[in-house]
Design an enzyme around this catalytic site. Structure first.
Site, PDB file in Angstrom:
ATOM      1  N   PRO A  74       0.827  -1.213   0.000  1.00 25.82           N
ATOM      2  CA  PRO A  74       0.000   0.000   0.000  1.00 25.82           C
ATOM      3  C   PRO A  74       0.858   1.258   0.000  1.00 25.82           C
ATOM      4  O   PRO A  74       1.827   1.368   0.746  1.00 25.82           O
ATOM      5  CB  PRO A  74      -0.801  -0.119   1.301  1.00 25.82           C
ATOM      6  CG  PRO A  74       0.012  -1.035   2.159  1.00 25.82           C
ATOM      7  CD  PRO A  74       0.688  -1.988   1.239  1.00 25.82           C
TER       8      PRO A  74
ATOM      9  N   THR B 269       0.206   5.572  -0.325  1.00 23.46           N
ATOM     10  CA  THR B 269      -0.636   6.744  -0.506  1.00 23.46           C
ATOM     11  C   THR B 269      -0.137   7.557  -1.697  1.00 23.46           C
ATOM     12  O   THR B 269       1.050   7.865  -1.788  1.00 23.46           O
ATOM     13  CB  THR B 269      -0.612   7.603   0.764  1.00 23.46           C
ATOM     14  OG1 THR B 269      -1.192   6.849   1.835  1.00 23.46           O
ATOM     15  CG2 THR B 269      -1.386   8.898   0.572  1.00 23.46           C
TER      16      THR B 269
ATOM     17  N   ALA C 259      -3.767   3.150   1.383  1.00 20.86           N
ATOM     18  CA  ALA C 259      -4.574   3.207   2.599  1.00 20.86           C
ATOM     19  C   ALA C 259      -5.855   3.986   2.326  1.00 20.86           C
ATOM     20  O   ALA C 259      -5.831   5.070   1.747  1.00 20.86           O
ATOM     21  CB  ALA C 259      -3.780   3.864   3.719  1.00 20.86           C
TER      22      ALA C 259
ATOM     23  N   HIS D 278      -5.161  -2.050   8.409  1.00 24.79           N
ATOM     24  CA  HIS D 278      -3.907  -1.328   8.626  1.00 24.79           C
ATOM     25  C   HIS D 278      -3.708  -1.147  10.128  1.00 24.79           C
ATOM     26  O   HIS D 278      -4.283  -0.254  10.741  1.00 24.79           O
ATOM     27  CB  HIS D 278      -3.969   0.024   7.911  1.00 24.79           C
ATOM     28  CG  HIS D 278      -2.639   0.694   7.744  1.00 24.79           C
ATOM     29  ND1 HIS D 278      -1.487   0.285   8.400  1.00 24.79           N
ATOM     30  CD2 HIS D 278      -2.261   1.767   6.994  1.00 24.79           C
ATOM     31  CE1 HIS D 278      -0.480   1.049   8.059  1.00 24.79           C
ATOM     32  NE2 HIS D 278      -0.926   1.960   7.193  1.00 24.79           N
TER      33      HIS D 278
ATOM     34  N   TYR E  79      -0.419   4.355  13.059  1.00 31.28           N
ATOM     35  CA  TYR E  79      -1.807   4.797  12.949  1.00 31.28           C
ATOM     36  C   TYR E  79      -2.634   4.228  14.102  1.00 31.28           C
ATOM     37  O   TYR E  79      -2.088   3.666  15.048  1.00 31.28           O
ATOM     38  CB  TYR E  79      -2.349   4.466  11.569  1.00 31.28           C
ATOM     39  CG  TYR E  79      -1.611   5.227  10.486  1.00 31.28           C
ATOM     40  CD1 TYR E  79      -1.676   6.624  10.426  1.00 31.28           C
ATOM     41  CD2 TYR E  79      -0.801   4.576   9.561  1.00 31.28           C
ATOM     42  CE1 TYR E  79      -0.974   7.346   9.469  1.00 31.28           C
ATOM     43  CE2 TYR E  79      -0.091   5.282   8.596  1.00 31.28           C
ATOM     44  CZ  TYR E  79      -0.181   6.669   8.554  1.00 31.28           C
ATOM     45  OH  TYR E  79       0.522   7.385   7.623  1.00 31.28           O
TER      46      TYR E  79
ATOM     47  N   ARG F 222       7.972   1.317  -3.221  1.00 31.41           N
ATOM     48  CA  ARG F 222       8.502   2.303  -4.163  1.00 31.41           C
ATOM     49  C   ARG F 222       8.900   1.724  -5.521  1.00 31.41           C
ATOM     50  O   ARG F 222       8.690   2.401  -6.540  1.00 31.41           O
ATOM     51  CB  ARG F 222       9.677   3.037  -3.515  1.00 31.41           C
ATOM     52  CG  ARG F 222       9.239   3.935  -2.357  1.00 31.41           C
ATOM     53  CD  ARG F 222      10.407   4.662  -1.726  1.00 31.41           C
ATOM     54  NE  ARG F 222      11.434   3.772  -1.218  1.00 31.41           N
ATOM     55  CZ  ARG F 222      11.376   3.154  -0.036  1.00 31.41           C
ATOM     56  NH1 ARG F 222      10.328   3.328   0.750  1.00 31.41           N
ATOM     57  NH2 ARG F 222      12.352   2.383   0.368  1.00 31.41           N
TER      58      ARG F 222
END
Length: 357
Positions: free
Chosen positions: A23, A25, A56, A172, A177, A316
Site C-alpha cells: 500500500p 498513498t 490506505a 492497517h 496509525y 517504491r
C-alpha cells in the site's frame, strides 16, 4: 523450493505470483475522498502483481485526515472504486483494500474533528493539510463507546470494499496509525481494558479483526503490522511481548495472510536497531506471511525460496515500474522514481513511467 514467481493461495485469494504491491498513498482522490478515473489506469498498469494491496483507504470521515486520499464509507466512494477493481480483474489481477484509521496522525482542518487516539498524545511531526503542513494537535482519548463505534466502522468499510469489487481487505494496524497507537506502549497510556498489559493493548486489534471477519469472512481478511522500530512516534519497549501474541491471535482467527513491515538498521525511510520479529512470528503464525521493506530482487528470491516468508511486498519499486514482476523475473534494470511527484495531482510520475516492453 518455492519461487517468488509461482502462485500462492491465501484464503479465498489466488495470487499468480508472490510479488505483491504494498500500500502506498498517492493522493489522487477528490477532496471528498472519492476515487478518480486516473486511478483506474494506475492500478491496471500494475495488475501483473500477484496481489495489489490498495493505498490506505479511510473507513470514516473521522479516520481519514490525509488530503486527497480515498475512502470507503460512502456509496459515492464505493461506486468510484468499482471501475478500478473491474479493470484490475480484467487484466487478471487481484486487489484488496487497505482499511485505515489514522488516529492522532491527522489535523482537524482536514476532518473537521479533533483527532482521536488511545491516549491524549499527539503526532511527533507537522501534518499534511489542504493548506500545507500544520503542527499536530493533542488527540482526544477514545472512550469505550467510541471504540465500539470505530470497530463497527471497520466492519462497514469491509462490506463496502466487497461491494466495490475488492477481493478482500487488509486491516492497517501498522506505521503509527490508530491500531498501532493502541498496540505500543509509547502511545498507549491507558489504565482500562485497552491499556497496560500486552493482552489489553492487543484487544482493539482482536475486536476489529473479528468485526471484519464477521462482515466478509476470515478468508478475505488480512492484517499489516510493523513490529519493530519507531513509526511516527509509536515504538514499544518490548515489542516481542506484544507482536508475537498478536500474530498468534491472528493465526487463531484464521486470517488469510499477515504482512509485516520491518525496519532495519539501514532503512531508506526509517531505521531501527530493534530486532526483526518475523522469525519468532513465523513460529506462531502458520498462514501465509508477507514481508516488506527495502527488499532487493536477490533478497526477495532467497527469502521466499528458503521459506522465511511466502511473498514479498514491494512499495517504491512499483511506483516507477508498473511491470515490476516482469523486470524482476528477467533481471532487468529498474526505472527510478521521482519523489517530487509522489503526491502531485496530475499524471506525471503516476501513470507515465515506461514499461520494459
Amino acid at each position: 523450493m518455492p519461487s517468488l514467481f509461482e502462485p500462492i493461495e491465501m484464503g479465498s485469494i489466488y495470487a499468480k505470483n508472490r510479488v505483491f504491491m504494498s500500500p502506498m498513498t498517492r493522493a489522487k482522490a477528490t477532496p471528498e475522498h472519492v476515487p478518480t478515473p486516473i486511478m483506474v489506469e494506475y492500478y491496471t498498469q500494475r495488475a501483473t502483481a500477484g496481489l495489489i494491496i490498495s493505498e490506505a483507504t479511510g473507513i470514516s470521515r473521522e479516520g481519514l485526515g490525509c488530503p486527497y486520499a480515498p475512502g470507503l464509507w460512502t456509496q459515492e466512494q464505493v461506486e468510484a472504486w468499482k471501475p478500478v477493481t473491474a479493470a484490475v480483474h480484467a487484466k487478471g489481477g487481484k486487489i484488496v483494500a487497505q482499511l485505515w484509521h489514522m488516529g492522532r496522525v491527522m489535523h482537524s482542518s482536514v476532518t473537521g474533528m479533533q483527532p482521536v487516539s488511545s491516549s491524549a498524545t499527539k503526532a511527533p511531526e507537522p501534518l499534511h493539510t489542504y493548506n500545507g503542513k500544520q503542527d499536530p494537535e493533542v488527540a482526544r482519548p477514545l472512550t469505550k463507546e467510541d471504540i465500539a463505534r470505530i470497530v463497527n466502522d471497520y466492519g462497514n468499510a469491509a462490506r463496502n470494499a466487497l461491494e466495490a469489487g475488492f477481493d478482500g481487505v487488509q486491516i492497517h494496524a501498522a506505521n503509527g496509525y490508530l491500531i498501532d497507537q493502541f498496540l505500543r506502549d509509547s502511545a498507549n497510556h491507558r489504565s482500562d481494558d485497552y491499556g497496560g498489559s500486552p493482552e489489553n493493548r492487543i484487544r482493539i486489534l482482536r475486536e476489529v479483526t473479528e468485526a471484519v471477519i464477521a462482515a466478509i469472512g476470515a478468508d478475505k481478511t488480512s492484517v499489516r503490522l510493523s513490529p519493530n522500530g519507531d513509526s511516527q512516534g509509536c515504538i514499544d519497549s518490548h515489542p516481542e511481548q506484544v507482536f508475537i501474541p498478536a500474530a498468534k491471535l491472528l493465526n487463531d482467527l484464521k486470517i488469510a495472510f499477515l504482512e509485516l513491515r520491518e525496519l532495519g538498521p539501514d532503512g531508506t525511510f526509517g531505521k531501527s536497531d530493534q530486532p526483526k520479529l518475523h522469525g519468532p512470528i513465523r513460529k506462531v503464525f502458520t498462514k501465509p506471511l508477507v514481508l516488506n521493506q527495502d527488499y532487493t530482487r536477490e533478497e526477495a528470491i532467497e527469502t521466499v525460496a528458503t521459506g522465511v516468508a511466502d511473498a514479498i511486498a514491494f512499495g517504491r519499486p512499483f511506483i516507477a515500474n508498473p511491470d515490476l514482476v516482469h523486470r524482476l523475473e528477467d533481471n532487468l534494470p529498474l526505472n527510478k522514481d521521482n519523489i517530487q511527484t509522489w503526491y502531485s495531482r496530475g499524471p506525471e510520475g503516476y501513470i507515465d513511467y515506461p514499461f520494459a516492453r
